[in-house]
Design an enzyme around this catalytic site. Structure first.
Site, PDB file in Angstrom:
ATOM      1  N   ALA A 129       0.845  -1.201   0.000  1.00  0.00           N
ATOM      2  CA  ALA A 129       0.000   0.000   0.000  1.00  0.00           C
ATOM      3  C   ALA A 129       0.874   1.242   0.000  1.00  0.00           C
ATOM      4  CB  ALA A 129      -0.924  -0.001   1.214  1.00  0.00           C
ATOM      5  N   ASP A 130       0.326   2.315  -0.534  1.00  0.00           N
ATOM      6  CA  ASP A 130       1.011   3.597  -0.504  1.00  0.00           C
ATOM      7  C   ASP A 130      -0.026   4.709  -0.468  1.00  0.00           C
ATOM      8  OD1 ASP A 130       3.837   4.722  -0.690  1.00  0.00           O
ATOM      9  OD2 ASP A 130       2.708   5.987  -2.077  1.00  0.00           O
TER      10      ASP A 130
END
EC number: 3.6.1.9
Length: 191
Positions: free
Chosen positions: A68-69
């Protein structure tokens, strides 16, 4: 059964997965977060999430890896994690009294399938005083967060309005993630 591996050291993402009852292990991705030439914020977060998940999946191909970012944008300007207190203060001054967007991208990788998606949330800040900004920056809370604030912490007092997924702003759109995991035959709603 295949394990779920979170390719992140984020305590916020860890907490959200635990709250949702998703069983997982953590292997932190060592990918350098560099933003290249992308066409949109959604492309940036999905690409970085995929890079993180891919790096961990290389040595864990029998399992499901989550990457995730999160980034914050304001008027086409990307606000990642501040490099120092001065930059954190500058970001908070920029966001004061305005609406900005938070994008969180997620990548799910398994041997037979890869899924990427993103969520976009609009956040509006109250007008912030210099004293509020200085005190918040002095707390050190904003120094490891995209956009220089934590909506789940002291930064919550700056938020006037939110449109979209709160948990995406925290760092992981958990409701959407749980639904996407069903494509991998993982259903935590019946656990």
């Amino acid at each position: 059964m295949r394990k779920i591996i979170l390719a992140s050291g984020s305590p916020r993402r860890k907490e959200l997965l635990e709250l949702a009852g998703v069983p997982f292990e953590i292997i932190v991705s060592e990918v350098e977060e560099t933003i290249g030439a992308y066409s949109s914020p959604s492309d940036i977060v999905m690409s970085l999430a995929l890079q993180k998940a891919s790096a961990v999946a290389e040595n864990n191909s029998d399992h499901i890896v989550l990457g995730a970012d999160t980034i914050v944008t304001y008027e086409s300007r990307i606000l990642g994690k501040p490099s120092n207190e001065a930059e954190a203060k500058e970001m908070l001054q920029l966001l004061s009294g305005k609406t900005h967007e938070v994008y969180t991208g997620v990548a799910i990788i398994a041997k037979d399938k890869t899924v990427t998606f993103y969520e976009r949330t609009e956040v509006t800040f109250w007008e912030l005083t210099e004293e509020e900004i200085d005190a918040y920056v002095a707390s050190k809370e904003p120094l490891d967060k995209a956009g220089s604030y934590g909506i789940q912490g002291k930064g919550s007092i700056f938020v006037q309005h939110i449109q979209g997924d709160y948990y995406s702003v925290v760092g992981l759109p958990i409701s959407r993630l749980v639904r996407e995991l069903k494509q991998f035959n993982i259903d935590v709603t019946h656990a």
